[in-house]
Scaffold this motif. Structure first.
Motif, PDB file in Angstrom:
ATOM      1  N   CYS A   1       0.828  -1.191   0.000  1.00  9.44           N
ATOM      2  CA  CYS A   1       0.000   0.000   0.000  1.00  9.44           C
ATOM      3  C   CYS A   1       0.867   1.248   0.000  1.00  9.44           C
ATOM      4  O   CYS A   1       1.712   1.417   0.868  1.00  9.44           O
ATOM      5  CB  CYS A   1      -0.888  -0.038   1.238  1.00  9.44           C
ATOM      6  SG  CYS A   1      -2.079   1.256   1.234  1.00  9.44           S
ATOM      7  N   VAL A   2       0.660   2.080  -0.998  1.00  9.95           N
ATOM      8  CA  VAL A   2       1.388   3.343  -1.055  1.00  9.95           C
ATOM      9  C   VAL A   2       0.349   4.444  -0.927  1.00  9.95           C
ATOM     10  O   VAL A   2      -0.482   4.632  -1.812  1.00  9.95           O
ATOM     11  CB  VAL A   2       2.173   3.472  -2.371  1.00  9.95           C
ATOM     12  CG1 VAL A   2       2.941   4.783  -2.403  1.00  9.95           C
ATOM     13  CG2 VAL A   2       3.116   2.290  -2.529  1.00  9.95           C
TER      14      VAL A   2
ATOM     15  N   HIS B   1       7.551  -7.057   0.453  1.00  8.29           N
ATOM     16  CA  HIS B   1       7.144  -8.421   0.795  1.00  8.29           C
ATOM     17  C   HIS B   1       6.552  -9.159  -0.393  1.00  8.29           C
ATOM     18  O   HIS B   1       5.859 -10.149  -0.206  1.00  8.29           O
ATOM     19  CB  HIS B   1       6.148  -8.367   1.954  1.00  8.29           C
ATOM     20  CG  HIS B   1       4.943  -7.528   1.647  1.00  8.29           C
ATOM     21  ND1 HIS B   1       5.025  -6.181   1.365  1.00  8.29           N
ATOM     22  CD2 HIS B   1       3.629  -7.835   1.552  1.00  8.29           C
ATOM     23  CE1 HIS B   1       3.820  -5.708   1.110  1.00  8.29           C
ATOM     24  NE2 HIS B   1       2.955  -6.695   1.210  1.00  8.29           N
TER      25      HIS B   1
ATOM     26  N   MET C   1       8.931   0.355  -0.814  1.00  9.74           N
ATOM     27  CA  MET C   1       8.503  -0.176   0.485  1.00  9.74           C
ATOM     28  C   MET C   1       7.228  -0.990   0.342  1.00  9.74           C
ATOM     29  O   MET C   1       7.061  -2.031   0.993  1.00  9.74           O
ATOM     30  CB  MET C   1       8.284   0.977   1.477  1.00  9.74           C
ATOM     31  CG  MET C   1       9.573   1.542   2.040  1.00  9.74           C
ATOM     32  SD  MET C   1       9.325   3.161   2.818  1.00  9.74           S
ATOM     33  CE  MET C   1       8.446   2.703   4.301  1.00  9.74           C
ATOM     34  N   GLY C   2       6.350  -0.523  -0.527  1.00 11.82           N
ATOM     35  CA  GLY C   2       5.102  -1.243  -0.734  1.00 11.82           C
ATOM     36  C   GLY C   2       5.302  -2.602  -1.406  1.00 11.82           C
ATOM     37  O   GLY C   2       4.404  -3.427  -1.419  1.00 11.82           O
TER      38      GLY C   2
ATOM     39  N   ASP D   1       9.075   5.024  -1.449  1.00 11.13           N
ATOM     40  CA  ASP D   1       7.745   4.742  -0.935  1.00 11.13           C
ATOM     41  C   ASP D   1       7.117   3.545  -1.671  1.00 11.13           C
ATOM     42  O   ASP D   1       6.556   2.639  -1.050  1.00 11.13           O
ATOM     43  CB  ASP D   1       6.911   5.999  -1.206  1.00 11.13           C
ATOM     44  CG  ASP D   1       5.840   6.230  -0.184  1.00 11.13           C
ATOM     45  OD1 ASP D   1       5.958   5.693   0.925  1.00 11.13           O
ATOM     46  OD2 ASP D   1       4.896   6.969  -0.503  1.00 11.13           O
ATOM     47  N   VAL D   2       7.227   3.555  -2.991  1.00  7.05           N
ATOM     48  CA  VAL D   2       6.679   2.458  -3.792  1.00  7.05           C
ATOM     49  C   VAL D   2       7.475   1.178  -3.524  1.00  7.05           C
ATOM     50  O   VAL D   2       6.901   0.097  -3.353  1.00  7.05           O
ATOM     51  CB  VAL D   2       6.687   2.800  -5.302  1.00  7.05           C
ATOM     52  CG1 VAL D   2       6.209   1.611  -6.128  1.00  7.05           C
ATOM     53  CG2 VAL D   2       5.810   4.021  -5.586  1.00  7.05           C
TER      54      VAL D   2
END
Lengths: 317, 273
Positions: free
Chosen positions: A81-82, A152, A148-149, A145-146
């Motif tokens: 989720c961003v 996983h 990080m999304g 940010d992206v």
């Protein structure tokens, strides 16, 4: 699993405001889907519900085949989720941001380290990886940010207005990344945007959202083709009665969907080039002076106008 | 905090037992950031040092008042300063939550499998740790300034424990305010409104016997005073352990209740989204 996301008749009210009013759409697995609409149309509310942040008052939704209300924990593992705001921690480095975020998903240390390196390289952040994120440009922060999304390896990625506030160059760079992601990682991406161009460029299918409902859905091309015909836009130079100009335009053979906004008249015709002289003659005969006239192939803006009765710029303003 | 229902299937197993791991990550991250900017640690020490050294000087002769039993004021003040430090540090902790909300970090975090309790535990653990470091420094500087701790190591341990319980209570309260009020101004305003009276309605800087009756009555119900009394008693030459444990138990109860309410505030924040 055919649909990565399914939203059915979602309703959400905040006080007296009905943010979602029976919103329904579905997203085929492995595609980029655009939710297009002006601010306040309900896009972010929809994303908040699909990402388990918020509960709908009514309706159901599944993400990656999981009920967003009953299987919150599993949904959270399946999605990235961003959010609208760039939510990197400015005090820590790019690498640390990724590692801490990945740790929340319980990734094993070695896997997490490898994935972090992979994403830093993929988003061109390898060199800046060990600098505090506060030293990054807006475009770099958004890329982090992206990334990080994606730490996983989610099955579905939500991007809430990812390019808002970016300069055109950074925006184009991010578009390229997003388009690549869907292709390389087999990811389903839901993108909200109020940029028509963005939806047109990235989304395989899109839904136009207006006042908490989907008013049109389909591929950008299909939506545009539905309009059949070209748009004629005439900007009036003088201060003549608009109603009169509108009537005059309506009398032109083949002209339909005549609308006025400000000093601008619009109509749809089958053959734009052939209609221009007729339109000018009709307006001239009615004593209306025209400052400029343009003919355009249908755009998403026209689609938006057709389904909401308002132009996109009007809404965005 | 809700216990996680462990779902079947490969991916979900990873989230199992993650409360401890998540709490540890948040704490470690905060400590790391603080460690990288040691100047903040100095800032954090300015206030207690001012209290200790300036109050210590200013009120030197206050012990001549009846009610102080002729003790050394620095001896008297050290546990008061450790406790004051706990309430003022704790009262600000919610600001970090407000910042996380403003930056969108909170919402993003809530879309991950992170245990909500871990965000709170991380905040409590970080503030508890920094309080312990500051407490040790205050006690050491107090010693250098001439304070005597006849209660010895056990007295010092009780002082640190009492302040840790108190800061847990104040952190939880501040975090809850942060989650409910969502603006820095409202949070700080409300915290100040509570912390200053609570401090003055305790024996942190003034002996109860020298205070008016109504203050004495009120302070019997004041957790800040419980922490001061427990610390001072344990640091004295012959502590009354009944008093010490009684106050510590009451502090632990308050910390637990506020901790629970702080977690509930999380639910209320999420419901409003």
């Amino acid at each position: 699993m055919h649909h990565a996301i399914q939203a059915e008749r979602l309703v959400k009210t905040y006080g007296k405001v009905r943010a979602l009013d029976g919103l329904s759409f579905e997203v085929p697995t492995g595609t980029i889907f655009g939710l297009l609409g002006p601010n306040g149309a309900g896009k972010s509310t929809a994303v908040r519900i699909l990402t388990t942040l918020s509960r709908p008052d009514d309706g159901t939704a599944t993400v990656a085949g999981l009920d967003v209300m009953r299987s919150q924990d599993q949904v959270r593992l399946a999605i990235g989720c961003v959010t609208q705001k760039i939510s990197v921690d400015p005090a820590t480095t790019g690498r640390e941001n990724l590692v801490l975020h990945g740790a929340l998903y319980g990734l094993p240390r070695r896997d997490l380290r490898r994935r972090t390196d992979e994403l830093l390289a993929r988003f061109g952040l390898a060199e800046a990886a060990d600098r505090p994120a506060r030293t990054y440009s807006g475009g770099m922060q958004r890329k982090l940010d992206v990334a990080m999304g994606l730490i996983h390896r989610p099955r579905v990625l939500f991007l809430d207005e990812p390019t808002t506030g970016l300069d055109p160059e950074a925006r184009a760079a991010l578009w390229a990344e997003i388009a690549g992601l869907a292709a390389d990682e087999g990811l389903t991406i839901l993108l909200t945007t109020h940029y028509l161009e963005e939806a047109d460029r990235l989304a395989a299918t899109l839904a136009i959202v207006d006042r908490g409902r989907v008013v049109a859905a389909g591929s950008p091309d299909a939506l545009k083709n539905e309009l059949r015909g070209d748009a004629i836009v005439a900007d009036l130079a003088g201060t003549e009665s608009l109603a009169e100009a509108e009537r005059a335009l309506g009398r032109v053979p083949g002209a339909r969907e005549v609308t006025v906004s400000g000093r601008r008249l619009r109509a749809r015709v089958d053959d734009g080039a052939a209609a221009v002289p007729l339109v000018l003659a009709a307006l001239d005969a009615a004593g209306v002076r025209v400052g400029a006239i343009t003919v355009a192939r249908p755009s998403l803006d026209d689609v938006y106008l057709r389904h909401t009765g308002r132009t996109f710029e009007e809404e965005a303003a | 905090m809700t216990t996680m229902t462990v779902p079947r299937g490969g991916t979900a197993v990873r989230a199992k037992g993650s409360l401890l791991a998540h709490s540890w990550h948040f704490t470690a991250q905060s400590v790391k950031v603080l460690w990288r900017q040691p100047v903040y640690m100095l800032f954090m020490l300015v206030q207690p040092m001012i209290w200790l050294l300036m109050f210590g000087q200013l009120f030197q002769r206050v012990v001549e008042l009846p009610g102080f039993a002729g003790i050394n004021y620095t001896d008297f003040l050290v546990p008061g300063v450790v406790v004051m430090n706990a309430i003022f540090t704790g009262a600000w902790s919610g600001v970090a939550f407000v910042e996380m909300m403003e930056r969108g970090i909170m919402d993003r975090m809530l879309t991950t499998p992170v245990r909500r309790g871990a965000i709170i535990i991380g905040s409590l653990a970080y503030h508890g740790l920094s309080l312990l470091v500051q407490g040790v420094i205050v006690i050491t500087v107090g010693r250098l300034a001439g304070a005597d701790y006849p209660g010895g190591p056990s007295g010092i341990l009780v002082t640190l424990l009492a302040s840790t319980l108190l800061i847990a209570a104040f952190c939880s309260m501040s975090n809850a305010f942060g989650l409910l009020l969502r603006t820095r101004e409202a949070l700080i305003g409300l915290s100040q409104f509570l912390t200053l009276p609570l401090m003055f309605l305790s024996s942190a800087i003034m002996a109860q016997q020298a205070a008016p009756d109504w203050i004495r009555t009120l302070s019997a119900y004041n957790p800040v005073d419980w922490a001061v009394v427990a610390s001072r008693e344990a640091l004295s030459a012959s502590p009354d352990w009944g008093t010490v444990w009684g106050r510590l138990g009451a502090l632990a109860a308050v910390a637990l209740v506020l901790g629970y309410l702080g977690t509930r505030a999380f639910g209320s924040y999420q419901k409003s989204l």
